[in-house]
Design an enzyme around this catalytic site. Structure first.
Site, PDB file in Angstrom:
ATOM      1  N   LYS A  44       1.154   4.219  -3.003  1.00  0.00           N
ATOM      2  CA  LYS A  44       0.843   5.420  -2.859  1.00  0.00           C
ATOM      3  C   LYS A  44       1.876   6.557  -3.055  1.00  0.00           C
ATOM      4  O   LYS A  44       1.711   7.585  -3.642  1.00  0.00           O
ATOM      5  CB  LYS A  44       0.317   5.944  -1.367  1.00  0.00           C
ATOM      6  CG  LYS A  44      -1.150   5.322  -1.229  1.00  0.00           C
ATOM      7  CD  LYS A  44      -2.043   5.611  -2.357  1.00  0.00           C
ATOM      8  CE  LYS A  44      -3.420   4.982  -2.046  1.00  0.00           C
ATOM      9  NZ  LYS A  44      -4.648   5.496  -2.982  1.00  0.00           N
ATOM     10  N   TYR A  96       0.777  -1.289  -0.029  1.00  0.00           N
ATOM     11  CA  TYR A  96       0.026  -0.088   0.249  1.00  0.00           C
ATOM     12  C   TYR A  96       0.777   1.440   0.061  1.00  0.00           C
ATOM     13  O   TYR A  96       0.543   2.078  -0.757  1.00  0.00           O
ATOM     14  CB  TYR A  96      -1.080   0.056   1.166  1.00  0.00           C
ATOM     15  CG  TYR A  96      -1.875   1.033   1.273  1.00  0.00           C
ATOM     16  CD1 TYR A  96      -3.000   1.121   0.387  1.00  0.00           C
ATOM     17  CD2 TYR A  96      -1.580   2.514   1.928  1.00  0.00           C
ATOM     18  CE1 TYR A  96      -3.808   2.422   0.299  1.00  0.00           C
ATOM     19  CE2 TYR A  96      -2.425   3.424   1.985  1.00  0.00           C
ATOM     20  CZ  TYR A  96      -3.578   3.449   1.186  1.00  0.00           C
ATOM     21  OH  TYR A  96      -4.537   4.479   1.105  1.00  0.00           O
TER      22      TYR A  96
END
Length: 243
Positions: A171, A167
């Protein structure tokens, strides 16, 4: 509808995407809350219309090139332009699953990037021609301070212990796309901004998060509607976020 600005939001059948659609619709935009499932998008539109918002459904699976291109053609046929693109669709396969950096598999990284990074890339590529014909056109990429290399590498940062590689790095990659396309699309008058909503009570953020959905979308709505949004920047509701 001809005088309304048109805003497309991915993954907008629930959570922050749906709330952003509601708030933007209340500000006079015509919103397109897309979802992978047509029934989900139609249900979102029904909720928005019951709240007095101008909206229409659209099915988009951002992990599928054909689906994204088909959606772009549909928006072109209906409106001939797009004013605001909010790349909201995202996944996290590590939170509350027991997966650690040591047990993380390549399949989880691939699946995370397929939506968070490649999906964002597909949307930008497919909808840039429509944005080029828009009014104050802009792209808002939902990033996260969990993708900030400065925050993740600072032992004093509250994000330091949030070590979820798939994750977090996805990002960071979204921020990389923001910088690249802010430069590439400047000549077309299209701004590109990364925003961090903060820790929000959603399926990804979990019920332990300290922000409500209404609070979380404040920065999204602000950047989507403000004059001269900060292109090539990474911001939250309090201002610039370190890369």
């Amino acid at each position: 509808m001809a005088d309304k600005r048109v805003c497309l939001i991915t993954g907008a059948h629930k959570g922050m995407g749906l709330e952003a659609a509601r708030q933007l619709g209340k500000k006079g935009l015509h919103v397109i809350p897309s979802a992978r499932d047509s029934e989900q998008s139609e249900a979102a539109v029904a909720r928005l219309k019951s709240d007095g918002v101008s909206a229409e459904p659209l099915t988009i699976d951002t992990t599928n090139e054909v689906s994204v291109r088909t959606a772009a053609r549909a928006v072109h046929e209906r409106h001939g332009k797009l004013d605001v693109l909010i790349n909201n669709a995202g996944v996290s396969l590590e939170f509350d699953t027991g997966i650690t950096p040591e047990t993380l598999g390549i399949e989880q990284i691939r699946a995370t990037y397929e939506t968070n990074v490649f999906g964002t890339f597909r949307m930008i590529q497919a909808f840039t021609p429509l944005l080029a014909d828009g009014d104050g056109p802009r792209i808002v990429n939902i990033a996260s301070t969990m993708g900030s290399l400065a925050a993740l590498s600072d032992p004093e940062s509250p994000y330091y212990e949030m070590n979820v590689p798939a994750y977090n790095s996805s990002k960071s990659a979204v921020n990389g796309l923001t910088v690249a396309y802010a430069k590439a699309l400047k000549s077309k008058g299209i701004s590109v901004t990364s925003i961090c909503p903060g820790w929000v009570r959603t399926d990804i953020g979990t019920k332990n998060a300290f922000k409500s959905v209404e609070e979380g979308v404040m920065i999204t709505v602000q950047v989507a509607t403000m004059d001269n949004p900060p292109s090539g920047a990474f911001v939250d509701i309090d201002g610039p976020v370190p890369w």
